[in-house]
Scaffold this motif. Structure first.
Motif, PDB file in Angstrom:
ATOM      1  N   SER A   1       0.832  -1.205   0.000  1.00 27.00           N
ATOM      2  CA  SER A   1       0.000   0.000   0.000  1.00 27.00           C
ATOM      3  C   SER A   1       0.865   1.254   0.000  1.00 27.00           C
ATOM      4  O   SER A   1       0.575   2.215  -0.722  1.00 27.00           O
ATOM      5  CB  SER A   1      -0.910   0.012   1.227  1.00 27.00           C
ATOM      6  N   LEU A   2       1.923   1.246   0.775  1.00 27.44           N
ATOM      7  CA  LEU A   2       2.824   2.393   0.811  1.00 27.44           C
ATOM      8  C   LEU A   2       3.538   2.592  -0.523  1.00 27.44           C
ATOM      9  O   LEU A   2       3.677   3.721  -1.010  1.00 27.44           O
ATOM     10  CB  LEU A   2       3.846   2.231   1.931  1.00 27.44           C
ATOM     11  N   ILE A   3       3.987   1.521  -1.125  1.00 26.35           N
ATOM     12  CA  ILE A   3       4.678   1.606  -2.406  1.00 26.35           C
ATOM     13  C   ILE A   3       3.743   2.134  -3.486  1.00 26.35           C
ATOM     14  O   ILE A   3       4.111   2.994  -4.289  1.00 26.35           O
ATOM     15  CB  ILE A   3       5.281   0.243  -2.799  1.00 26.35           C
ATOM     16  N   MET A   4       2.502   1.650  -3.502  1.00 26.60           N
ATOM     17  CA  MET A   4       1.539   2.138  -4.491  1.00 26.60           C
ATOM     18  C   MET A   4       1.221   3.619  -4.274  1.00 26.60           C
ATOM     19  O   MET A   4       1.026   4.368  -5.228  1.00 26.60           O
ATOM     20  CB  MET A   4       0.251   1.313  -4.445  1.00 26.60           C
ATOM     21  N   ALA A   5       1.189   4.059  -3.015  1.00 26.14           N
ATOM     22  CA  ALA A   5       0.948   5.473  -2.722  1.00 26.14           C
ATOM     23  C   ALA A   5       2.107   6.326  -3.228  1.00 26.14           C
ATOM     24  O   ALA A   5       1.893   7.418  -3.771  1.00 26.14           O
ATOM     25  CB  ALA A   5       0.755   5.671  -1.223  1.00 26.14           C
ATOM     26  N   VAL A   6       3.335   5.845  -3.067  1.00 27.24           N
ATOM     27  CA  VAL A   6       4.506   6.578  -3.567  1.00 27.24           C
ATOM     28  C   VAL A   6       4.469   6.652  -5.091  1.00 27.24           C
ATOM     29  O   VAL A   6       4.697   7.721  -5.676  1.00 27.24           O
ATOM     30  CB  VAL A   6       5.812   5.913  -3.076  1.00 27.24           C
ATOM     31  N   ILE A   7       4.163   5.557  -5.752  1.00 25.27           N
ATOM     32  CA  ILE A   7       4.089   5.551  -7.213  1.00 25.27           C
ATOM     33  C   ILE A   7       3.006   6.515  -7.682  1.00 25.27           C
ATOM     34  O   ILE A   7       3.199   7.278  -8.628  1.00 25.27           O
ATOM     35  CB  ILE A   7       3.846   4.127  -7.741  1.00 25.27           C
TER      36      ILE A   7
END
Length: 65
Positions: A47-53
């Motif tokens: 979830s954090l990685i998708m938010a950064v992307i």
């Protein structure tokens, strides 16, 4: 921007390859077996990685309302 999208591959690999290395039941992490804790943690990290992307992607910038 192209290279930041490759960051989405990390959770896929972690959930695909990781269980082969963390498949143990004896040590408990917050009351969960290591494998289950691994899966839960990587779902949160995903979830954090998708938010950064999403935040870095220029297609999501609002030009004006």
């Amino acid at each position: 921007m192209r290279s930041i999208r490759w960051l989405a591959v990390v959770p896929f690999l972690a959930l695909l390859v990781g269980p082969f290395f963390v498949n143990r039941a004896t040590p408990l992490i917050l009351g969960l077996p290591v494998l289950l804790a691994w899966i839960v943690v990587w779902i949160l990290i995903t979830s954090l990685i998708m938010a950064v992307i999403y935040a870095v992607d220029p297609a999501n910038r609002e030009e004006g309302a």
